[in-house]
Structures are given as C-alpha cells and as structure tokens.
Design a protein around this motif. Sequence first.
Motif, PDB file in Angstrom:
ATOM      1  N   THR A 121     -13.116  -8.341   6.865  1.00 45.75           N
ATOM      2  CA  THR A 121     -11.694  -8.513   7.162  1.00 45.75           C
ATOM      3  C   THR A 121     -11.147  -7.179   7.634  1.00 45.75           C
ATOM      4  O   THR A 121     -11.360  -6.151   6.983  1.00 45.75           O
ATOM      5  CB  THR A 121     -10.938  -8.977   5.909  1.00 45.75           C
ATOM      6  OG1 THR A 121     -11.531 -10.185   5.431  1.00 45.75           O
ATOM      7  CG2 THR A 121      -9.462  -9.210   6.206  1.00 45.75           C
ATOM      8  N   ALA A 122     -10.448  -7.206   8.768  1.00 41.61           N
ATOM      9  CA  ALA A 122      -9.844  -5.990   9.309  1.00 41.61           C
ATOM     10  C   ALA A 122      -8.363  -6.227   9.549  1.00 41.61           C
ATOM     11  O   ALA A 122      -7.966  -7.293  10.024  1.00 41.61           O
ATOM     12  CB  ALA A 122     -10.523  -5.596  10.609  1.00 41.61           C
ATOM     13  N   THR A 123      -7.557  -5.223   9.196  1.00 41.86           N
ATOM     14  CA  THR A 123      -6.113  -5.315   9.380  1.00 41.86           C
ATOM     15  C   THR A 123      -5.592  -4.043  10.039  1.00 41.86           C
ATOM     16  O   THR A 123      -6.130  -2.953   9.831  1.00 41.86           O
ATOM     17  CB  THR A 123      -5.373  -5.522   8.043  1.00 41.86           C
ATOM     18  OG1 THR A 123      -5.734  -4.470   7.153  1.00 41.86           O
ATOM     19  CG2 THR A 123      -5.727  -6.858   7.417  1.00 41.86           C
ATOM     20  N   VAL A 124      -4.541  -4.221  10.814  1.00 38.32           N
ATOM     21  CA  VAL A 124      -3.905  -3.094  11.497  1.00 38.32           C
ATOM     22  C   VAL A 124      -2.958  -2.400  10.528  1.00 38.32           C
ATOM     23  O   VAL A 124      -2.122  -3.046   9.897  1.00 38.32           O
ATOM     24  CB  VAL A 124      -3.162  -3.583  12.759  1.00 38.32           C
ATOM     25  CG1 VAL A 124      -2.300  -2.473  13.349  1.00 38.32           C
ATOM     26  CG2 VAL A 124      -4.161  -4.105  13.784  1.00 38.32           C
ATOM     27  N   ASP A 125      -3.109  -1.093  10.424  1.00 36.61           N
ATOM     28  CA  ASP A 125      -2.239  -0.277   9.582  1.00 36.61           C
ATOM     29  C   ASP A 125      -1.076   0.299  10.383  1.00 36.61           C
ATOM     30  O   ASP A 125      -0.007   0.545   9.830  1.00 36.61           O
ATOM     31  CB  ASP A 125      -3.038   0.868   8.959  1.00 36.61           C
ATOM     32  CG  ASP A 125      -4.198   0.366   8.107  1.00 36.61           C
ATOM     33  OD1 ASP A 125      -3.995  -0.586   7.330  1.00 36.61           O
ATOM     34  OD2 ASP A 125      -5.304   0.919   8.229  1.00 36.61           O
ATOM     35  N   HIS A 126      -1.307   0.550  11.664  1.00 41.00           N
ATOM     36  CA  HIS A 126      -0.272   1.105  12.549  1.00 41.00           C
ATOM     37  C   HIS A 126      -0.574   0.685  13.983  1.00 41.00           C
ATOM     38  O   HIS A 126      -1.717   0.766  14.424  1.00 41.00           O
ATOM     39  CB  HIS A 126      -0.269   2.636  12.484  1.00 41.00           C
ATOM     40  CG  HIS A 126       0.478   3.271  13.622  1.00 41.00           C
ATOM     41  ND1 HIS A 126       1.851   3.332  13.658  1.00 41.00           N
ATOM     42  CD2 HIS A 126       0.043   3.823  14.782  1.00 41.00           C
ATOM     43  CE1 HIS A 126       2.222   3.916  14.794  1.00 41.00           C
ATOM     44  NE2 HIS A 126       1.141   4.223  15.480  1.00 41.00           N
ATOM     45  N   ALA A 127       0.427   0.213  14.688  1.00 43.43           N
ATOM     46  CA  ALA A 127       0.294  -0.092  16.112  1.00 43.43           C
ATOM     47  C   ALA A 127       1.473   0.530  16.840  1.00 43.43           C
ATOM     48  O   ALA A 127       2.623   0.141  16.626  1.00 43.43           O
ATOM     49  CB  ALA A 127       0.262  -1.604  16.347  1.00 43.43           C
ATOM     50  N   GLY A 128       1.190   1.520  17.668  1.00 42.31           N
ATOM     51  CA  GLY A 128       2.218   2.174  18.466  1.00 42.31           C
ATOM     52  C   GLY A 128       2.018   1.862  19.942  1.00 42.31           C
ATOM     53  O   GLY A 128       1.249   0.983  20.306  1.00 42.31           O
TER      54      GLY A 128
END
Length: 160
Positions: A121-128
């Motif tokens: 499982t992978a999740t985004v911590d920050h998307a700029g």
Amino acid sequence: MTYAARTPDDLTPRDQILSMSGLEFMQGILDDRIAGAPIAETLGLDLLEVEEGRVVFSGTPGFGALNPSGAVHGGWYGTLLDSALGCAAMTMVPKGSVYTTLEYKVNITRAIPQGTPVICTATVDHAGRSTCVASGVIRGRDDGRVYATGSTTCIIMKIA
C-alpha cells in the motif's frame, strides 16, 4: 490485467497519457482499459486498488525472484515499492503532465519467504506543483507482518 503477447506497440501513447489526469490513467489500468507496465507481468505484480493519493498492489515472489542464496532478491522489494509509490504519485498528476522518480528508499525489515503473498500500500504524503512525496509498506497478505517500508520523491513535469 491482461498481459498476453504484448509488444511495445501495446504501450499507451504519450499523447493519450497526457490527455488524462494521472488518476484517470491509473483507473484505466485498474479497469484493464489501458495496458499496465510490462514489468508487473514479469514480477507477478497486480494493481488492486486506485484512489486519489493511494494505490494497492499485490504480489507473490516466485522462484525467479530469488537471489543465488535462495532469498527473495532486494530488487523485488524495491520494484514492488517503486511501482506502488510511483503509481500513488501518478494519481496526483494533473492532465498534461507526467512524473518520474527522483529517488526512492527501501527498508527491508524481514525476509519474505518465497511463495508468500504480500500487499503493498502506498500513499501520497505531499503533492505540490513540481514534486510529490509518497510512502509505502509491504505486508503479508495473510498475516499482516511488515516486510519492508519505502518512500519516494517524484518530480512532476508539465509537457508543452
């Protein structure tokens, strides 16, 4: 996903990819409307879930994933994590842009026995606007044991 007798011509053309958001692209792979990555077939990885900022893959390392000493090769862990982390980042990419991995890190916490099914499982911590940071974990599908963790930084590029 279907992988039978694919060739480079079966890969999604870049202009088609750019016509969709990253989330739409990833949902197309999940729904088998868009060809997935050939390396997923080679390593026995399957995309199970896609949502904004999150993906789930499954895999089971077979004999071909072993190193000379009979343990699952660290590259199998790394490829599974890099695939999941990058795909999670892709769900945040706007229409007309692409991403690529700048760096990723893998922490192997225990050996995965050959033939053990796992979930990543992978999740985004920050998307700029120009970067995306994601983290992930490989767990045993049946026992929930943590086998590895990882993180990535990806660059998001607008294609003119």
